[in-house]
Design an enzyme around this catalytic site. Structure first.
Site, PDB file in Angstrom:
ATOM      1  N   LYS A  56       0.847  -1.199  -0.054  1.00 10.72           N
ATOM      2  CA  LYS A  56       0.192  -0.239  -0.010  1.00 10.72           C
ATOM      3  C   LYS A  56       0.896   1.200  -0.171  1.00 10.72           C
ATOM      4  O   LYS A  56       0.314   2.407   0.393  1.00 10.72           O
ATOM      5  CB  LYS A  56      -1.095   0.014   1.115  1.00 10.72           C
ATOM      6  CG  LYS A  56      -1.966  -1.371   1.196  1.00 10.72           C
ATOM      7  CD  LYS A  56      -2.390  -1.667   0.017  1.00 10.72           C
ATOM      8  CE  LYS A  56      -3.535  -0.991  -0.580  1.00 10.72           C
ATOM      9  NZ  LYS A  56      -3.879  -1.322  -1.893  1.00 10.72           N
ATOM     10  N   HIS A 117       6.589  -7.503  -2.197  1.00  8.57           N
ATOM     11  CA  HIS A 117       6.502  -6.867  -1.139  1.00  8.57           C
ATOM     12  C   HIS A 117       7.823  -7.526  -0.210  1.00  8.57           C
ATOM     13  O   HIS A 117       7.617  -7.231   1.233  1.00  8.57           O
ATOM     14  CB  HIS A 117       5.293  -7.003  -0.488  1.00  8.57           C
ATOM     15  CG  HIS A 117       3.942  -6.233  -1.340  1.00  8.57           C
ATOM     16  ND1 HIS A 117       4.219  -5.105  -1.725  1.00  8.57           N
ATOM     17  CD2 HIS A 117       2.833  -6.793  -1.699  1.00  8.57           C
ATOM     18  CE1 HIS A 117       3.100  -4.462  -2.312  1.00  8.57           C
ATOM     19  NE2 HIS A 117       2.193  -5.638  -2.274  1.00  8.57           N
ATOM     20  N   SER A 147      -4.215   2.935   4.667  1.00 15.23           N
ATOM     21  CA  SER A 147      -4.476   2.173   3.231  1.00 15.23           C
ATOM     22  C   SER A 147      -4.597   0.969   3.681  1.00 15.23           C
ATOM     23  O   SER A 147      -5.215   0.003   2.784  1.00 15.23           O
ATOM     24  CB  SER A 147      -3.360   2.811   2.349  1.00 15.23           C
ATOM     25  OG  SER A 147      -3.837   2.254   1.025  1.00 15.23           O
TER      26      SER A 147
END
Ligand code: A3P
Length: 304
Positions: A56, A117, A147
């Site tokens: 995010k 990620h 987020s």
């Protein structure tokens, strides 16, 4: 085939939210953890480009920017497939029969751009061995947390968010998928001293997208005409990306991503944290951040 293969015998109602399983101390969704051996063995190629972020932080935005730069600012070429196929997410193992991002990346012709990620210590070693270029995007912890909270609500491939208070507590403790935000941004900050990493900030991208897009093009050794740069700025602005089905994840079955709960392209701003954090929560997050980043030279803006 992509995540959007609703017609091909896939029942989104069968999806159970994952639990988190630790790999080397980092919580990951169970499907990712189960496939960790394969992910770790991912075979990077020397001309791969990796876009890496804490979830995010602006991954999709950077993916679209990179694809536009690589295709001379031609929106038609960037409409060839949804973003997660153009730039696969290598740790993504969705429920069968949907394809994994890992397999999509393996099947791709070079030159590839792939997404991860991973915190720096979990990155598949071949990216280091092949000396691949890496773009890292970091976002201030408070907007990043907000987020991530809303993304948990709408994404069945993540655990239940719980209440905002519960989620924030887990976020600060690093008990969310991919672990501690501070360890992530700091680990990659240090790694840029020993590897070709372009380290960018979401807040800078909001402040002056053209300036940050130029940095990306320069890092990729691609010259941009001013007219092409303008085109990329337009095509990758939030309002445009929000309506672009090839970038906004609306092609994914609603049983996985439910945009009615919270759209993937949610607000796209700096400072939305003010709508969620209490004064006490904000102070706690600021203190934690200051303590963990102290002496690193890494700082964040929480408003523009
Ligand atoms: P918000 O939830 O704060 O709106 P990721 O791609 O890493 O999952 O990050 C998603 C976040 O980036 C969401 O933040 C999303 O709205 C925002 N985002 C996506 N495209 C953007 C753009 N073109 N400009 C600004 N923010 C964008």
């Amino acid at each position: 085939m992509g995540l959007e293969s609703e017609q091909e015998g896939f029942d989104p109602k069968s999806i159970k939210r994952p639990t988190l399983v630790e790999i080397e101390g980092i919580p990951l969704p169970d499907e990712t953890a189960e496939n960790w051996g394969r992910i770790k063995g991912f075979r990077a190629r020397p001309d791969d480009l990796l876009i890496c972020t804490y979830p995010k932080a602006g991954t999709t935005w950077m993916q679209e920017i990179v694809d536009m730069i690589q295709h001379g600012g031609d929106p038609q070429k960037c409409a060839r497939a949804p973003i997660h196929q153009r730039c696969p997410y290598i740790e993504l193992f969705p429920p069968k029969p949907l394809p994994s991002g890992f397999e999509e990346a393996e099947a791709m012709a070079s030159p590839r751009t792939v997404k991860s990620h991973c915190p720096v210590q979990l990155l598949p070693p071949s990216f280091w061995e092949q000396n691949c270029k890496i773009i890292y995007v970091a976002r201030n912890a408070k907007d990043n947390a907000v987020s991530y909270f809303h993304f948990h609500r709408m994404n069945r491939l993540l655990p239940n968010a719980g209440t905002w208070e519960e989620f924030l507590e887990n976020f600060i403790a690093g008990k969310v998928a991919y672990g501690s935000w501070a360890d992530h941004v700091l680990g990659w900050w240090k790694a840029k001293n020993r590897h070709p990493i372009l380290y960018l900030f979401y807040e800078d991208m909001k402040e002056d997208p053209a300036r940050e897009i130029r940095k990306v093009a320069q890092f990729l050794d691609i010259e941009l005409l001013e007219s092409v740069l303008d085109q990329i700025v337009q095509h990758t602005n939030f309002e445009y990306m929000k309506t672009n089905p090839m970038a906004n994840y609306t092609t994914v079955p609603s049983g996985i991503l439910d945009h009615a709960i919270s759209p993937f392209m949610r607000k796209g701003t700096v400072g939305d944290w003010k709508e969620h954090f209490t004064v006490a929560q904000s102070e706690q997050q600021d203190d934690t951040c200051a303590r963990l980043l102290q002496g690193s030279g890494l700082t964040f803006r929480t408003q523009l």
